[in-house]
Design a protein around this motif. Structure first.
Motif, short mmCIF file in Angstrom:
data_model
loop_
_atom_site.label_atom_id
_atom_site.label_comp_id
_atom_site.label_asym_id
_atom_site.label_seq_id
_atom_site.Cartn_x
_atom_site.Cartn_y
_atom_site.Cartn_z
N GLY A 100 39.09 40.38 44.75
CA GLY A 100 38.42 39.18 44.25
C GLY A 100 37.15 38.86 45.00
N ARG A 101 36.37 37.94 44.44
CA ARG A 101 35.11 37.53 45.06
C ARG A 101 35.25 36.26 45.88
NH1 ARG A 101 32.39 41.25 46.17
NH2 ARG A 101 34.55 41.88 46.41
N GLY A 102 36.23 35.40 45.58
CA GLY A 102 36.47 34.22 46.40
C GLY A 102 35.31 33.26 46.50
N THR A 103 34.63 32.99 45.40
CA THR A 103 33.42 32.16 45.44
C THR A 103 33.71 30.71 45.81
OG1 THR A 103 33.63 31.82 43.04
CG2 THR A 103 32.21 33.62 43.78
N ARG A 104 34.90 30.22 45.55
CA ARG A 104 35.20 28.82 45.86
C ARG A 104 35.37 28.57 47.35
NH1 ARG A 104 40.15 27.45 41.96
NH2 ARG A 104 40.52 29.69 42.24
N ALA A 105 35.39 29.63 48.14
CA ALA A 105 35.50 29.46 49.59
C ALA A 105 34.16 29.14 50.23
CB ALA A 105 36.08 30.72 50.23
N GLY A 106 33.09 29.06 49.43
CA GLY A 106 31.78 28.71 49.95
C GLY A 106 30.95 29.94 50.27
N PRO A 107 29.71 29.73 50.71
CA PRO A 107 28.81 30.85 50.99
C PRO A 107 29.36 31.78 52.06
CG PRO A 107 27.63 28.75 50.99
CD PRO A 107 29.09 28.42 50.98
N GLY A 108 29.03 33.04 51.93
CA GLY A 108 29.48 34.01 52.91
C GLY A 108 30.21 35.16 52.25
N ALA A 109 30.85 35.97 53.05
CA ALA A 109 31.60 37.12 52.56
C ALA A 109 32.77 36.66 51.71
CB ALA A 109 32.09 37.94 53.75
N PRO A 110 33.30 37.54 50.84
CA PRO A 110 34.54 37.20 50.13
C PRO A 110 35.60 36.75 51.12
CG PRO A 110 33.61 39.21 49.22
CD PRO A 110 32.79 38.87 50.43
N LYS A 111 36.43 35.79 50.70
CA LYS A 111 37.31 35.11 51.65
C LYS A 111 38.25 36.06 52.38
CE LYS A 111 40.34 33.93 47.78
NZ LYS A 111 40.80 32.83 46.91
N GLN A 112 38.62 37.19 51.75
CA GLN A 112 39.53 38.10 52.42
C GLN A 112 38.91 38.80 53.62
OE1 GLN A 112 38.46 38.24 49.32
NE2 GLN A 112 38.21 40.32 48.53
N THR B 40 40.30 39.41 60.37
CA THR B 40 40.00 38.93 59.02
C THR B 40 41.27 38.47 58.31
OG1 THR B 40 40.27 41.14 58.07
CG2 THR B 40 38.04 40.51 58.80
N VAL B 41 41.06 37.69 57.26
CA VAL B 41 42.18 37.24 56.42
C VAL B 41 42.95 38.45 55.92
CG1 VAL B 41 42.77 36.06 54.27
CG2 VAL B 41 40.98 35.11 55.76
N LEU B 42 42.24 39.46 55.44
CA LEU B 42 42.89 40.66 54.91
C LEU B 42 43.71 41.37 55.98
CD1 LEU B 42 43.44 42.85 52.83
CD2 LEU B 42 41.22 43.87 53.40
N ARG B 43 43.14 41.55 57.14
CA ARG B 43 43.88 42.27 58.20
C ARG B 43 45.17 41.55 58.54
NH1 ARG B 43 42.01 46.14 62.05
NH2 ARG B 43 43.56 46.45 63.69
N ARG B 44 45.12 40.23 58.60
CA ARG B 44 46.34 39.49 58.92
C ARG B 44 47.40 39.69 57.84
NH1 ARG B 44 46.26 36.44 63.35
NH2 ARG B 44 44.25 35.81 64.25
N ALA B 45 46.99 39.72 56.57
CA ALA B 45 47.95 39.96 55.49
C ALA B 45 48.53 41.37 55.60
CB ALA B 45 47.27 39.76 54.14
N ASP C 176 61.70 52.43 42.51
CA ASP C 176 61.14 51.94 43.76
C ASP C 176 60.76 50.47 43.62
OD1 ASP C 176 61.43 54.35 44.99
OD2 ASP C 176 59.29 54.85 45.05
N LEU C 177 60.79 49.76 44.71
CA LEU C 177 60.42 48.34 44.70
C LEU C 177 58.94 48.20 45.04
CD1 LEU C 177 63.45 46.67 46.52
CD2 LEU C 177 63.20 47.32 44.12
N VAL C 178 58.31 47.24 44.37
CA VAL C 178 56.89 46.95 44.60
C VAL C 178 56.75 45.47 44.91
CG1 VAL C 178 54.56 46.99 43.65
CG2 VAL C 178 56.18 48.78 43.01
N LEU C 179 56.07 45.17 46.00
CA LEU C 179 55.75 43.79 46.36
C LEU C 179 54.25 43.60 46.14
CD1 LEU C 179 57.68 43.49 49.76
CD2 LEU C 179 58.53 42.99 47.45
N LEU C 180 53.89 42.73 45.20
CA LEU C 180 52.49 42.46 44.89
C LEU C 180 52.08 41.16 45.57
CD1 LEU C 180 52.65 43.46 41.14
CD2 LEU C 180 51.33 44.63 42.89
N HIS C 181 51.10 41.26 46.48
CA HIS C 181 50.75 40.13 47.34
C HIS C 181 49.26 39.86 47.30
CE1 HIS C 181 51.24 37.29 50.61
NE2 HIS C 181 50.32 37.92 51.33
N ASP C 182 48.89 38.58 47.32
CA ASP C 182 47.49 38.17 47.34
C ASP C 182 46.96 38.26 48.77
OD1 ASP C 182 47.53 37.54 44.63
OD2 ASP C 182 48.21 35.49 45.02
N ALA C 183 45.82 38.93 48.94
CA ALA C 183 45.21 39.04 50.26
C ALA C 183 44.87 37.67 50.84
CB ALA C 183 43.96 39.89 50.19
N ALA C 184 44.66 36.68 49.97
CA ALA C 184 44.28 35.35 50.42
C ALA C 184 45.45 34.56 50.99
CB ALA C 184 43.65 34.57 49.27
#
Length: 399
Positions: free
Chosen positions: A11-23, A31-36, A100-108
């Motif tokens: 995603g682009r995460g535009t609602r998080a304000g100016p800057g890089a995508p929120k992840q 980063t948010v992504l690394r923590r996830a 197989d089991l799949v867990l679908l998770h939002d990076a945010a």
């Protein structure tokens, strides 16, 4: 049976304000992504993690997960559903079994707990799908026209869905394909909706308030506070540093000056190897000084021709990058511009916003002000402009 965790980060995460995508925003040194990613990798029962990214984010992704030894990222689509389908198709093509089991998770959502993840996996032993959820505790109303409160809705039975949402690969892949073929795929806001449309029962498991999704800039601030609180609870120590910076540039030919990232029309320009932005130079030096890592000249030597005419945003962004690399954050910056002209007041808010954007901090943590020298000295004679700045940074765990 293998448990595959898929993190959706396209995603682009535009609602998080100016800057890089929120992840890719900083969250207390990671980063948010690394923590996830780290949360899913560490969860008992999870065998592997795959990440779905935007095609333009490869460099940001590689920097965010450096050292984690992950499989190659999967390129996502234009919508969340398209990205999830791309991941499911990739798993199937690579030989994952339908059971197989799949867990679908939002990076945010950077803080899914091991217990939350384990409960989703456990529910899949009895149900074809599972979703963590929290009860709706606030009063729920409709919004009426004119910004007025509308009717109150009955919140009984309402829940707030979270991720990771769990499925068996075969059934959820068929559900995605069926929705795509029926032309209703891209409208789905999560995978549970597609599973239910395909006739799959979805078990609800306990959610977690700390597993909140980052959507706005305020959400990001709360997540940073949570990251700091967790670190403190684990015995982490904070090293608070203060640095100062000072810079001067002389006037020369030109029709504008660039100060704190803002172009201001003026009858003369400022001379320098770069764009001669004294404000950003002073702030960058203040941050480098707080880190005890030299100054701009060390990182960007004026003898190097590649920096001739460079935008000073590059220098300040590097200083901010060095703070993040040390596991820290910029607390606040204060910059004073010293000149007779041009007038700074009409541009101060734009300058604050630009500095905040480059440093990826709230504008309320940035101060820009100006003063004159009462016609004394080189600034008073309008021979040039000076700037002085101070910066506070917090390095967690280095003390």
């Amino acid at each position: 049976m293998t448990v595959h965790a898929v993190i959706l980060a396209a995603g682009r995460g535009t609602r998080a304000g100016p800057g890089a995508p929120k992840q890719y925003r900083d969250l207390g040194g990671a980063t948010v992504l690394r923590r996830a990613v780290e949360a899913l990798r560490a969860a008992p029962g999870v065998d592997g993690v795959r990440v779905v990214i935007h095609p333009e984010d490869r460099a940001a992704y590689e920097a965010a997960v450096a050292g984690l030894d992950l499989p190659p990222p999967i390129l996502g689509g234009a919508t969340r559903a398209a990205s999830a389908l791309a991941a499911l198709e990739t798993l199937a093509a690579e030989g994952a079994a339908p059971d197989d089991l799949v867990l679908l998770h939002d990076a945010a959502r950077p803080f899914p707990s091991p217990r939350l993840i384990a409960q989703v996996i456990a529910a899949l032993a009895r149900h074809p799908a599972a979703c963590p959820a929290l009860p709706m505790t606030d009063t729920v109303r409709r919004a009426a026209e004119g910004g007025l409160a509308g009717a109150t809705l009955d919140r009984a039975g309402l829940v707030r869905a979270q991720t990771p949402q769990g499925f068996r690969l075969g059934p959820i892949l068929r559900a995605h394909r069926a929705a795509r073929d029926a032309g209703r795929h891209d409208a789905a806001t999560d995978d549970v909706a597609l599973a239910q449309a395909a006739g799959l029962d979805v078990a609800l498991t306990p959610g977690d308030e700390d597993n909140a999704k980052i959507t706005t800039a305020q959400d990001l601030r709360r997540a940073r506070a949570l990251a700091a609180a967790r670190r403190a609870a684990q015995g982490g120590r904070m090293d608070i540093r203060i640095g100062s910076g000072f810079d001067v540039h002389a006037f020369g030919p030109g029709d504008h000056v660039t100060l704190c990232g803002v172009r201001i029309p003026h009858e003369r320009g400022l001379t320098g190897h770069s764009d001669a932005d004294v404000g950003l130079h002073a702030i960058a030096d203040a941050i480098f000084g707080a880190l005890a890592e030299g100054d701009i000249g060390r990182w960007f030597p004026p003898s190097d021709p590649q920096w001739r005419g460079a935008r000073s945003e590059i220098f300040l962004a590097k200083a901010a990058e060095r703070v993040r690399a040390r596991g820290g954050r910029v607390g606040n910056v204060d910059c004073t511009l010293i000149c007779e002209r041009p007038r700074i007041g009409p541009h101060a808010e734009a300058m604050r916003a630009e500095i905040a954007r480059i440093l990826d901090i709230p504008a309320e943590r940035v101060s820009v002000k100006a003063t004159t020298t009462e016609r004394l000295g080189f600034a008073g004679r309008e021979e040039g402009i000076a700037a002085q700045a101070s910066a506070l940074i917090v390095l967690e765990g280095e003390a």
